[in-house]
Design a protein around this motif. Structure first.
Motif, PDB file in Angstrom:
ATOM      1  N   ALA A 258       6.394   0.231   3.916  1.00 37.05           N
ATOM      2  CA  ALA A 258       5.254  -0.296   3.160  1.00 37.05           C
ATOM      3  C   ALA A 258       5.606  -1.654   2.554  1.00 37.05           C
ATOM      4  O   ALA A 258       4.786  -2.583   2.572  1.00 37.05           O
ATOM      5  CB  ALA A 258       4.831   0.696   2.074  1.00 37.05           C
ATOM      6  N   PHE A 259       6.827  -1.792   2.039  1.00 35.33           N
ATOM      7  CA  PHE A 259       7.260  -3.083   1.487  1.00 35.33           C
ATOM      8  C   PHE A 259       7.460  -4.101   2.601  1.00 35.33           C
ATOM      9  O   PHE A 259       7.110  -5.272   2.433  1.00 35.33           O
ATOM     10  CB  PHE A 259       8.530  -2.937   0.640  1.00 35.33           C
ATOM     11  CG  PHE A 259       8.236  -2.615  -0.791  1.00 35.33           C
ATOM     12  CD1 PHE A 259       7.992  -3.616  -1.713  1.00 35.33           C
ATOM     13  CD2 PHE A 259       8.178  -1.296  -1.224  1.00 35.33           C
ATOM     14  CE1 PHE A 259       7.690  -3.328  -3.035  1.00 35.33           C
ATOM     15  CE2 PHE A 259       7.880  -0.990  -2.544  1.00 35.33           C
ATOM     16  CZ  PHE A 259       7.629  -2.006  -3.451  1.00 35.33           C
TER      17      PHE A 259
ATOM     18  N   ASP B 151       0.845  -1.197   0.000  1.00 38.33           N
ATOM     19  CA  ASP B 151       0.000   0.000   0.000  1.00 38.33           C
ATOM     20  C   ASP B 151       0.882   1.249   0.000  1.00 38.33           C
ATOM     21  O   ASP B 151       1.590   1.521   0.962  1.00 38.33           O
ATOM     22  CB  ASP B 151      -0.911  -0.008   1.223  1.00 38.33           C
ATOM     23  CG  ASP B 151      -1.915   1.130   1.217  1.00 38.33           C
ATOM     24  OD1 ASP B 151      -1.890   1.972   0.288  1.00 38.33           O
ATOM     25  OD2 ASP B 151      -2.722   1.197   2.159  1.00 38.33           O
ATOM     26  N   LEU B 152       0.808   2.007  -1.089  1.00 33.08           N
ATOM     27  CA  LEU B 152       1.641   3.204  -1.240  1.00 33.08           C
ATOM     28  C   LEU B 152       0.901   4.488  -0.855  1.00 33.08           C
ATOM     29  O   LEU B 152       1.441   5.578  -0.995  1.00 33.08           O
ATOM     30  CB  LEU B 152       2.121   3.297  -2.695  1.00 33.08           C
ATOM     31  CG  LEU B 152       2.903   2.085  -3.205  1.00 33.08           C
ATOM     32  CD1 LEU B 152       3.215   2.243  -4.683  1.00 33.08           C
ATOM     33  CD2 LEU B 152       4.164   1.867  -2.405  1.00 33.08           C
ATOM     34  N   THR B 153      -0.307   4.359  -0.345  1.00 32.63           N
ATOM     35  CA  THR B 153      -1.166   5.514  -0.053  1.00 32.63           C
ATOM     36  C   THR B 153      -0.502   6.544   0.856  1.00 32.63           C
ATOM     37  O   THR B 153      -0.607   7.739   0.615  1.00 32.63           O
ATOM     38  CB  THR B 153      -2.490   5.047   0.590  1.00 32.63           C
ATOM     39  OG1 THR B 153      -3.086   4.075  -0.266  1.00 32.63           O
ATOM     40  CG2 THR B 153      -3.441   6.211   0.788  1.00 32.63           C
TER      41      THR B 153
ATOM     42  N   LEU C  65       5.081  -7.239   2.007  1.00 31.48           N
ATOM     43  CA  LEU C  65       5.736  -8.502   1.654  1.00 31.48           C
ATOM     44  C   LEU C  65       5.889  -9.418   2.856  1.00 31.48           C
ATOM     45  O   LEU C  65       6.464 -10.501   2.746  1.00 31.48           O
ATOM     46  CB  LEU C  65       7.108  -8.238   1.019  1.00 31.48           C
ATOM     47  CG  LEU C  65       7.111  -7.438  -0.281  1.00 31.48           C
ATOM     48  CD1 LEU C  65       8.536  -7.237  -0.773  1.00 31.48           C
ATOM     49  CD2 LEU C  65       6.254  -8.096  -1.347  1.00 31.48           C
ATOM     50  N   ALA C  66       5.394  -8.970   4.010  1.00 36.39           N
ATOM     51  CA  ALA C  66       5.467  -9.747   5.256  1.00 36.39           C
ATOM     52  C   ALA C  66       6.906 -10.138   5.571  1.00 36.39           C
ATOM     53  O   ALA C  66       7.214 -11.289   5.850  1.00 36.39           O
ATOM     54  CB  ALA C  66       4.561 -10.977   5.176  1.00 36.39           C
ATOM     55  N   LEU C  67       7.787  -9.134   5.532  1.00 32.53           N
ATOM     56  CA  LEU C  67       9.204  -9.369   5.801  1.00 32.53           C
ATOM     57  C   LEU C  67       9.474  -9.279   7.294  1.00 32.53           C
ATOM     58  O   LEU C  67       8.688  -8.721   8.050  1.00 32.53           O
ATOM     59  CB  LEU C  67      10.046  -8.329   5.050  1.00 32.53           C
ATOM     60  CG  LEU C  67       9.849  -8.306   3.535  1.00 32.53           C
ATOM     61  CD1 LEU C  67      10.591  -7.128   2.927  1.00 32.53           C
ATOM     62  CD2 LEU C  67      10.307  -9.616   2.915  1.00 32.53           C
ATOM     63  N   THR C  68      10.629  -9.789   7.685  1.00 30.13           N
ATOM     64  CA  THR C  68      11.016  -9.703   9.090  1.00 30.13           C
ATOM     65  C   THR C  68      11.659  -8.340   9.360  1.00 30.13           C
ATOM     66  O   THR C  68      12.039  -7.624   8.430  1.00 30.13           O
ATOM     67  CB  THR C  68      12.029 -10.806   9.453  1.00 30.13           C
ATOM     68  OG1 THR C  68      13.230 -10.564   8.723  1.00 30.13           O
ATOM     69  CG2 THR C  68      11.484 -12.194   9.130  1.00 30.13           C
ATOM     70  N   GLN C  69      11.798  -8.013  10.610  1.00 31.74           N
ATOM     71  CA  GLN C  69      12.411  -6.739  10.995  1.00 31.74           C
ATOM     72  C   GLN C  69      13.875  -6.655  10.562  1.00 31.74           C
ATOM     73  O   GLN C  69      14.457  -5.579  10.566  1.00 31.74           O
ATOM     74  CB  GLN C  69      12.282  -6.512  12.501  1.00 31.74           C
ATOM     75  CG  GLN C  69      10.857  -6.238  12.949  1.00 31.74           C
ATOM     76  CD  GLN C  69      10.282  -4.969  12.332  1.00 31.74           C
ATOM     77  OE1 GLN C  69      10.961  -3.966  12.167  1.00 31.74           O
ATOM     78  NE2 GLN C  69       9.006  -5.013  11.991  1.00 31.74           N
ATOM     79  N   SER C  70      14.459  -7.781  10.174  1.00 28.89           N
ATOM     80  CA  SER C  70      15.859  -7.762   9.725  1.00 28.89           C
ATOM     81  C   SER C  70      15.991  -7.216   8.291  1.00 28.89           C
ATOM     82  O   SER C  70      17.103  -7.004   7.819  1.00 28.89           O
ATOM     83  CB  SER C  70      16.469  -9.163   9.810  1.00 28.89           C
ATOM     84  OG  SER C  70      15.804 -10.037   8.922  1.00 28.89           O
TER      85      SER C  70
END
Length: 132
Positions: free
Chosen positions: A47-48, A34-36, A52-57
């Protein structure tokens, strides 16, 4: 109507209306970014991270984004990244959008060289619909 997932990904394309159904039919994983509310590179990376459900790393820089999108361990062979509210973002943040497009195009090319498919889909908020 052209079925976007029946073709090889080419640049940033318009997302189909029945995106999730089309993706499921072609066994494509879908992640929405979401780029809103993106104001700068930091909020874009966040936002990425969320989309993308990435980890905090996740490194939160262009190289880290490229690495995630081209890493077969992160995403298998068929991925669609949906850029929500993309036209509005591009209009408001032209320079940032240009940088992002460069990274996304490079990642798409690299994925193709690995035999993987990375669709980049622009989806707009429905501003014509009135909610009564």
């Amino acid at each position: 109507m052209i079925q976007v997932f029946a073709e090889v990904p080419q640049g940033i394309q318009t997302a189909p209306h029945e995106l999730r159904m089309a993706a499921a039919g072609h066994q494509v994983a879908v992640r929405e970014v979401d780029l809103t509310h993106v104001r700068d590179r930091d909020s874009l990376m966040m936002a990425f991270l969320a989309g993308l459900a990435l980890t905090q790393s996740f490194g939160r820089n262009w190289d880290a984004l490229y690495d995630v999108l081209t890493d077969p361990q992160q995403f298998s062979g068929r991925l669609a990244v949906v850029l929500c509210d993309y036209a509005h973002f591009k209009k408001k943040r032209a320079a940032l959008a240009a940088e992002l497009e460069g990274v996304l195009m490079d990642a798409q090319q690299s994925a193709a060289e690995q035999g993987r498919l990375l669709w980049l889909l622009a989806e707009e908020r429905d501003t014509d619909t009135k909610h009564w």
